[in-house]
Design a protein around this motif. Structure first.
Motif, PDB file in Angstrom:
ATOM      1  N   SER A  87     -11.223  21.355 -32.010  1.00 13.65           N
ATOM      2  CA  SER A  87     -10.057  22.068 -31.486  1.00 13.65           C
ATOM      3  C   SER A  87      -9.433  22.958 -32.550  1.00 13.65           C
TER       4      SER A  87
ATOM      5  N   LEU B 271      -4.895  18.119 -28.227  1.00 11.17           N
ATOM      6  CA  LEU B 271      -4.605  18.905 -29.426  1.00 11.17           C
ATOM      7  C   LEU B 271      -4.801  20.390 -29.153  1.00 11.17           C
TER       8      LEU B 271
ATOM      9  N   GLU C  61       1.704  17.635 -27.502  1.00 12.09           N
ATOM     10  CA  GLU C  61       1.052  17.291 -28.766  1.00 12.09           C
ATOM     11  C   GLU C  61       1.648  18.009 -29.971  1.00 12.09           C
TER      12      GLU C  61
ATOM     13  N   GLU D 233     -11.022  13.690 -37.282  1.00  6.11           N
ATOM     14  CA  GLU D 233     -12.246  13.277 -36.620  1.00  6.11           C
ATOM     15  C   GLU D 233     -12.903  14.480 -35.936  1.00  6.11           C
TER      16      GLU D 233
ATOM     17  N   PRO E   1     -13.900  15.448 -32.837  1.00  6.12           N
ATOM     18  CA  PRO E   1     -13.302  16.133 -31.688  1.00  6.12           C
ATOM     19  C   PRO E   1     -12.058  16.937 -32.050  1.00  6.12           C
ATOM     20  N   ALA E   2     -11.227  16.399 -32.937  1.00 10.71           N
ATOM     21  CA  ALA E   2     -10.029  17.130 -33.350  1.00 10.71           C
ATOM     22  C   ALA E   2     -10.412  18.378 -34.146  1.00 10.71           C
TER      23      ALA E   2
ATOM     24  N   ASP F 116     -11.024  17.611 -28.505  1.00 10.23           N
ATOM     25  CA  ASP F 116      -9.698  17.008 -28.406  1.00 10.23           C
ATOM     26  C   ASP F 116      -8.822  17.930 -27.550  1.00 10.23           C
TER      27      ASP F 116
END
Length: 307
Positions: free
Chosen positions: A96, A281, A216, A90, A92-93, A278
């Motif tokens: 990162s 992450l 994480e 997604e 936001p991930a 994120d």
């Protein structure tokens, strides 16, 4: 060669001490943020300004090293953008991941450079920092504005103000101006800066260790491992090769190699938290790249001195 590794080892020992202090609750959690603020806003500028101010930048080494860093970031960043449709994450991930492959931690980079290449290497490193901060900041903010959870636009003026408020960038630019104008050391001022700078590296490493979070890493191990591979396995030889291509001497090549080998930046976690990335992450990426760099940097130094 053994002396080089002996110089690098204390860098990661201080990171481990910082992590241990945080996990043991030796200091309350609320204490670490002011310490970090002190390091970034006062101690590191006190270290960087005299390092660049008194450096010999008359040769071509600084230009080759800085160009290799900037071009490497652009290449890796562009590849990350082109790979976006293939990365099943997604928005936001993904932000990162993007930050993880191009941003690096000067708190770790500078002490390693000092241990391996001394004052001359520090001067080159500071010039590289001054050139690369605007590039990484613009790229990361743009990606977060596009794919972060907030998806709020950032005006060029706001971005410029944010970069000029970065004390590390301001310190590098101040040192460069003083160097180019050939301003002689100012009695009292130079000594004060040197005293501040003496505390910057050890405290910065302890703060970097205190900020590590591995929560994480296990949960999203493949994503974190892939980013770590690019950051520690691809970026260092890319910067090294580009520095050779741009005509850098051995000092410039070694500095470029270690710049690429520096782990992810804690500042990336703060930016992710502020702009809808994120953040957990990002924290995992910073943690694994930091631990990984403790293993990869000695290997890269060995290769560098064998070639």
């Amino acid at each position: 060669m053994g002396g080089l590794f002996a110089g690098v080892l204390p860098v990661f020992a201080l990171i481990a001490i910082g992590y241990g202090l945080r996990k043991s609750d030796f200091l309350p959690d609320a204490t670490w943020r002011p310490i970090e603020k002190l390091s970034i806003n006062l101690l590191y500028p006190g270290f960087l300004v005299p390092s660049i101010w008194g450096a010999d930048l008359s040769g071509g080494s600084a230009g080759a090293a800085a160009a290799s860093a900037v071009v490497a970031v652009i290449i890796v960043g562009t590849c990350a953008l082109l790979a976006k449709p293939l990365i099943r994450l997604e928005g936001p991930a993904y932000t990162s991941v993007f930050q993880g492959v191009i941003r690096w931690n000067s708190f770790v980079f500078l002490p390693v450079i000092q241990a391996v290449f001394g004052a001359e290497g520090l001067a080159l490193a500071a010039v590289m920092i001054a050139c690369i901060i605007p590039v990484t900041n613009i790229a990361c903010v743009a990606v977060l504005a596009r794919w972060g959870a907030d998806q709020r636009g950032v005006s060029p003026l706001a971005l410029t103000k944010a970069m000029l408020a970065n004390p590390i960038l301001v310190a590098c630019l101040t040192g460069l101006v003083l160097n180019f104008l050939r301003v002689p050391p100012i009695p009292g001022v130079s000594e004060t800066l040197e005293l501040l700078g003496g505390a910057a590296l050890p405290l910065g490493l302890i703060v970097a260790g205190a900020g590590l979070s591995f929560a994480e890493v296990a949960r999203r191990k493949w994503t974190v491992a892939a980013v770590t591979f690019v950051k520690l396995g691809v970026m260092p030889p890319l910067m090294w090769g580009l520095c050779i291509l741009f005509g850098g001497d051995q000092l410039a090549q070694g500095t470029a190699l270690l710049c690429g080998a520096a782990p992810g930046a804690a500042a990336a976690y703060l930016l992710a938290r502020q702009m809808g990335g994120d953040a957990p992450l990002m924290a995992g990426i910073v943690a694994l790249t930091t631990v990984g760099s403790a293993l990869s940097i000695p290997i890269l130094l060995t290769l560098f001195h064998l070639v």
